[in-house]
Design an enzyme around this catalytic site. Structure first.
Site, mmCIF file in Angstrom:
data_model
loop_
_atom_site.group_PDB
_atom_site.id
_atom_site.type_symbol
_atom_site.label_atom_id
_atom_site.label_comp_id
_atom_site.label_asym_id
_atom_site.label_seq_id
_atom_site.Cartn_x
_atom_site.Cartn_y
_atom_site.Cartn_z
ATOM 1 C CD GLU A 107 32.113 36.775 39.972
ATOM 2 O OE1 GLU A 107 32.588 37.892 40.235
ATOM 3 O OE2 GLU A 107 31.085 36.327 40.527
ATOM 4 C CG HIS A 113 29.414 32.719 41.211
ATOM 5 N ND1 HIS A 113 28.246 33.417 40.997
ATOM 6 C CD2 HIS A 113 30.212 33.564 41.915
ATOM 7 C CE1 HIS A 113 28.329 34.613 41.539
ATOM 8 N NE2 HIS A 113 29.525 34.729 42.113
ATOM 9 C CG ASN A 137 39.160 44.130 40.848
ATOM 10 O OD1 ASN A 137 38.029 44.544 40.651
ATOM 11 N ND2 ASN A 137 39.417 43.181 41.719
ATOM 12 C CG HIS A 185 31.997 35.952 46.742
ATOM 13 N ND1 HIS A 185 32.574 37.038 46.130
ATOM 14 C CD2 HIS A 185 30.983 35.562 45.925
ATOM 15 C CE1 HIS A 185 31.925 37.301 44.999
ATOM 16 N NE2 HIS A 185 30.964 36.418 44.854
ATOM 17 C CD GLU A 241 27.475 37.910 45.376
ATOM 18 O OE1 GLU A 241 27.112 38.972 44.859
ATOM 19 O OE2 GLU A 241 28.241 37.100 44.814
#
Length: 138
Positions: free
Chosen positions: A54, A5, A58, A72, A115
């Site tokens: 994704e 993703h 927050n 990322h 990632e």
């Protein structure tokens, strides 16, 4: 290696979902983490569920600046330790080492975070990774 993703941080979840729905993406799963005060919302085009976006929200964030809304790229790897070793031997800094046998972060030469996630179950903690400190940001 398998593409997983691309993550972007969002401030207004309903507006962002509306935008991506207009593009043709649908929500395929959601994780709300009360303790961490964040939500992860995964979107995909119908029939292409392997290529996901994704959305990270927050809960206490009040706006992003300076490109911090792009997060990322993410890839699953067969052996996270071997992948990080190969990258390190090639001169790549391991910004967030795979101390947990599951997740690591590196950056491209242009500063794009990548990632790496262990495919399948996490590996047992192993040195030098288990005691390696974070370097910089990711």
């Amino acid at each position: 290696m398998k593409y997983l993703h691309t993550m972007i941080r969002v401030s207004d979840v309903p507006a962002t979902l509306g935008f991506f729905e207009l593009l043709g993406l649908s929500e395929v799963r959601r994780i709300d983490n009360e303790a961490g005060r964040f939500s992860l919302i995964f979107l995909a085009a119908p029939g292409d569920e392997d290529a996901q976006v994704e959305l990270t929200h927050n809960w206490d964030e009040s706006g992003y600046g300076g490109g911090r809304n792009f997060g990322h790229l993410a890839y699953a790897v067969d052996d996270i330790y071997a992948s990080c070793q190969r990258l390190m031997e090639g001169g790549v800094t391991i910004n967030r080492p795979p101390r947990d046998g599951h997740m690591a972060f590196v950056k491209s030469p242009d500063g794009i975070s990548v990632e790496l996630l262990q495919a399948g179950p996490r590996l047992q903690p192993a040195e030098p990774w288990a005691s390696m400190a974070n370097t910089g940001s990711w």
